[in-house]
Design a protein around this motif. Structure first.
Motif, PDB file in Angstrom:
ATOM      1  N   VAL A 274       3.626   4.411   4.626  1.00 53.72           N
ATOM      2  CA  VAL A 274       1.835   4.227   4.041  1.00 53.72           C
ATOM      3  C   VAL A 274       0.758   5.349   5.135  1.00 53.72           C
ATOM      4  O   VAL A 274       0.218   5.718   3.843  1.00 53.72           O
ATOM      5  N   VAL A 278      -1.454   7.736   2.960  1.00 50.65           N
ATOM      6  CA  VAL A 278      -3.082   7.957   3.111  1.00 50.65           C
ATOM      7  C   VAL A 278      -3.262   9.659   3.436  1.00 50.65           C
ATOM      8  O   VAL A 278      -3.900  10.393   3.149  1.00 50.65           O
ATOM      9  N   ARG A 290      -7.263   5.741  -3.143  1.00 52.40           N
ATOM     10  CA  ARG A 290      -5.498   4.905  -2.910  1.00 52.40           C
ATOM     11  C   ARG A 290      -5.166   4.001  -3.000  1.00 52.40           C
ATOM     12  O   ARG A 290      -6.450   3.200  -2.801  1.00 52.40           O
ATOM     13  N   LEU A 292      -3.512  -0.010  -1.617  1.00 50.75           N
ATOM     14  CA  LEU A 292      -2.689  -0.182  -0.984  1.00 50.75           C
ATOM     15  C   LEU A 292      -2.843  -1.599  -1.070  1.00 50.75           C
ATOM     16  O   LEU A 292      -3.840  -2.814  -0.840  1.00 50.75           O
ATOM     17  N   LYS A 300      -2.002  -4.573   6.605  1.00 52.15           N
ATOM     18  CA  LYS A 300      -2.620  -3.458   6.059  1.00 52.15           C
ATOM     19  C   LYS A 300      -3.862  -3.159   7.225  1.00 52.15           C
ATOM     20  O   LYS A 300      -4.036  -1.694   7.382  1.00 52.15           O
ATOM     21  N   LEU A 422     -10.148   4.340  -0.502  1.00 49.44           N
ATOM     22  CA  LEU A 422      -8.928   3.235  -0.043  1.00 49.44           C
ATOM     23  C   LEU A 422      -9.335   2.204  -0.220  1.00 49.44           C
ATOM     24  O   LEU A 422      -9.934   1.668   0.371  1.00 49.44           O
ATOM     25  N   MET A 424      -7.546  -2.123  -0.964  1.00 49.65           N
ATOM     26  CA  MET A 424      -6.810  -2.330  -0.092  1.00 49.65           C
ATOM     27  C   MET A 424      -6.544  -3.908  -0.735  1.00 49.65           C
ATOM     28  O   MET A 424      -7.889  -4.211  -1.306  1.00 49.65           O
ATOM     29  N   SER A 444      -0.170   2.471  -2.805  1.00 54.03           N
ATOM     30  CA  SER A 444       0.960   2.705  -1.777  1.00 54.03           C
ATOM     31  C   SER A 444       1.372   0.787  -1.378  1.00 54.03           C
ATOM     32  O   SER A 444       0.289   0.807  -1.465  1.00 54.03           O
ATOM     33  N   THR A 445       2.690   1.189  -0.701  1.00 59.15           N
ATOM     34  CA  THR A 445       2.602  -0.513  -0.905  1.00 59.15           C
ATOM     35  C   THR A 445       3.436  -0.634   0.280  1.00 59.15           C
ATOM     36  O   THR A 445       4.582   0.244   0.996  1.00 59.15           O
TER      37      THR A 445
END
Length: 690
Positions: A274, A278, A290, A292, A300, A422, A424, A444-445
């Protein structure tokens, strides 16, 4: 003036309907004939069968015919017009509270009426209050209207159902002009759906036998078009974003490597992957957007720190926004452990900062001396100015209103370029929803937990076994570990939740006098919360009673027991988040779901899911099955998905098809894409970049 112009244009678009009527329609959000066509009925009434007056029953909706026997004006508690209507089987009273003198003249003895309404038990027997009626010039022999279902619309003061039906009928007469077909024949054939005009006629003027067959397919047709418009708008925003400029953030990565080398553990493979995704986005000249997603405790925050260090090394500032002070402070404490050894001092901005302290923080942000700023909604206040904001990180983004996220993003948008973003979340989004409603985001995971984390053992316990639970708490704390007792919101009332938490804390302190019991709730002042959390973190408090304020942002590795009181009242995602407050160390941890029988079927399914899995992605899948997409997407949130016709629960089977159909439409009829988006969203696209 602008509103009057809209009314004037609408009046011209539908001849015979004047500005005064359009002003009333505007109260329903109807500003043009197309809006009339999309103003769908709430329900339908079957007026194809006549009932004899003698057969009427209280609560029944019925169509009757009869002759006026007598009329009477009464002045009891309210002025009313009473009309006695009779057929060969009996009589019923028609009661009108609002009437004109001309209506009184219509109801002359001997006149024939056809009435439809709800039958109620009144002071003089059965009656109908304000029924819909028509005069029968041909008497009892006049034929019934063609067999059809009568639509009942959402309405407002001054607009009768009859008026709305007439207006919709006028718009339907020119349906192709007001709502032209935008889906090409190939797409309609592939999906086996009707053309738009057929669907609209089926919804507004269905035949009497069409309710079970044609209405669902007609709704399906409109819902597909609306959902497709939302999906296309997100795809278009993604394309437009690629034309915007953003800071090109490149650096050697020296700061990031120093941080990772100093950690007492290694990153998981998912975290490394991840971070790479990024960093690749940050190095491009277009704004990153993105998502996350990662389960509770997947790391995270460390990913956020690593990418923020890349921005700092390249000379750019990072803003990290969290929805609660507890979560923001948790992030700040982590950054204070990681960054100062690298020569960087993070800043913390909260609503409680005032006077000279606040002025000093704002000056450091404005000068660029603060490489990383953590805060809550205080970050997007107008007085907060960044020197070189290159990266915005938003945690638990679904808890912020769209306007708030836009305001923070605008801090780094000088017109020439916009910051990278980003987003989350610890609430994983099922793939079908992500493809549909997050189509403008790259995803993204983090799909693995750090090594050493032990799964939390979850059990459901009825409240009658509460004494056994108190013994378990005493044993846990006697072994040097700590426990939580969470009291959820009751009937959405924070005041009641506070009362419940306070009473519970007093009860537990009295029942377990050997334990040091603390209390934490949302109405405490920030410094009080800090004091309580610091005491719990240092094990000065052994048992913490709290509201769901601790759902996110609390990290106490020594806490191994979580009790969620009245767990049947909480959703799956929230239960899973609360469970994530334990199991953060290497010791075995337990989560007890304390419930009050009897359980509803859905509550039973939620508690079963919690017992059966610790996997946040599986929890999200089951949550989708139980509650539907609307709850998961947070559609009640300000600025969230606003659907006029589609229903995310009813139409969820359409969601997986949308990406394919969007591509098909872009290839077959690209000119229709902007028209489709404008029809269903209009200016709603303004929110597409958050």
């Amino acid at each position: 003036m602008a509103g009057q112009a809209v009314v004037t244009r609408a009046a011209a678009a539908l001849p015979g309907v004047g500005p005064a009527m359009w002003q009333r329609l505007a109260l329903l959000g109807i500003e043009q004939p197309a809006d009339l066509l999309l103003h769908l009925p709430l329900r339908y009434e079957d007026r194809s069968q006549l009932s004899s007056i003698a057969s009427l029953r209280d609560g029944q909706h019925a169509l009757v015919r009869g002759q006026v026997e007598a009329t009477e004006l009464t002045q009891r508690r309210r002025r009313a017009l009473l009309v006695s209507l009779a057929d060969s089987s009996g009589s019923v009273t028609l009661r009108f509270f609002h009437f004109r003198p001309s209506q009184v003249q219509q109801f002359q003895p001997g006149a024939w009426l056809e009435c439809y309404g709800e039958v109620r038990l009144g002071p003089m027997g059965l009656e109908m209050v304000h029924p819909e009626y028509r005069l029968l010039r041909g008497g009892a022999s006049e034929p019934l209207p063609p067999a059809a279902l009568t639509p009942v619309y959402p309405t407002t003061a001054g607009l009768t159902q009859a008026s709305l039906r007439r207006l919709v009928g006028l718009a339907l007469d020119r349906c192709g002009q007001h709502l032209p077909e935008l889906l090409p024949p190939g797409l309609r054939a592939a999906e086996q759906i009707s053309d738009l005009a057929t669907a609209l006629h089926g919804l507004h003027q269905p035949a009497a036998d069409a309710l079970l067959d044609e209405r669902p397919s007609a709704l399906h047709r409109l819902a597909l078009e609306e959902l497709l418009a939302h999906h296309l708008s997100l795809r278009r925003r993604r394309q437009q974003r690629q034309t915007r400029r953003a800071p090109v953030i490149r650096a050697s990565g020296a700061l990031r490597h120093r941080l990772l080398e100093a950690l007492p553990f290694a990153l998981t493979g998912a975290q490394k992957r991840v971070i790479g995704e990024v960093l690749a986005d940050l190095a491009r000249p277009h704004p990153m957007l993105r998502l996350l997603q990662g389960d509770v405790g997947s790391g995270k925050t460390l990913v956020a720190a690593a990418v923020a260090l890349q921005a700092a090394e390249a000379g750019w500032q990072t803003a990290i926004m969290a929805p609660t002070e507890l979560l923001a402070e948790q992030h700040f404490r982590n950054f204070c452990r990681w960054l100062p050894p690298l020569g960087l001092d993070p800043l913390w901005l909260a609503g409680r900062h005032t006077g000279r302290a606040r002025a000093a923080i704002l000056a450091d942000i404005a000068s660029g001396r603060a490489p990383l700023v953590v805060g809550t909604h205080a970050l997007f206040q107008e007085e907060v100015q960044f020197a070189r904001l290159g990266l915005v990180i938003i945690d638990e983004q679904h808890r912020f209103g769209v306007h708030q996220r836009l305001a923070l993003r605008a801090k780094g948008d000088d017109g020439a370029q916009a910051p990278h973003q980003l987003i989350m979340t610890a609430t994983p989004i099922p793939r079908s929803l992500a493809m549909t409603f997050y189509a403008d985001l790259d995803t993204s995971t983090i799909d693995e937990l750090p090594p050493g984390r032990t799964p939390v053992h979850t059990l459901a316990v009825p409240r009658r076994r509460k004494d056994e639970l108190l013994t378990a708490i005493a044993t846990t704390c006697a072994q040097g570990q700590q426990a939580y007792w969470v009291c959820p919101l009751i009937d959405e009332s924070e005041a009641l939740a506070l009362s419940a938490a306070s009473a519970t804390a007093e009860e537990l302190a009295a029942t377990l006098p050997q334990l040091r019991v603390g209390l934490l709730h949302g109405r405490m002042k920030s410094r009080e919360k800090e004091t309580v959390m610091a005491a719990f973190l240092s094990n000065e408090l052994q048992l913490l009673v709290a509201t769901t304020v601790i759902e996110v942002g609390v990290d106490v590795p020594n806490a191994t027991l979580m009790v969620i009181d009245h767990a049947e009242r909480l959703g799956l995602a929230q239960l899973h988040q609360l469970r994530g407050r334990v199991g953060r160390g290497s010791a075995d941890s337990r989560c007890v779901l304390l419930y009050q029988p009897p359980l509803s079927g859905e509550a039973r399914a939620r508690l079963a899911a919690m017992r059966e899995t610790n996997d946040g992605f599986e929890i999200a899948r089951r949550d989708l099955d139980l509650r539907g997409p609307g709850e998961l997407l947070g559609t009640r949130q300000t600025g969230a998905v606003n659907l006029r016709v589609a229903d995310l629960e009813r139409d969820r089977s359409l969601l997986p098809r949308l990406p394919h159909l969007a591509g098909l439409l872009e290839r077959e009829a690209p000119a229709m894409v902007p028209r489709l988006i404008d029809r269903w969203l209009g200016r709603g696209l303004d929110y597409g970049e958050v």
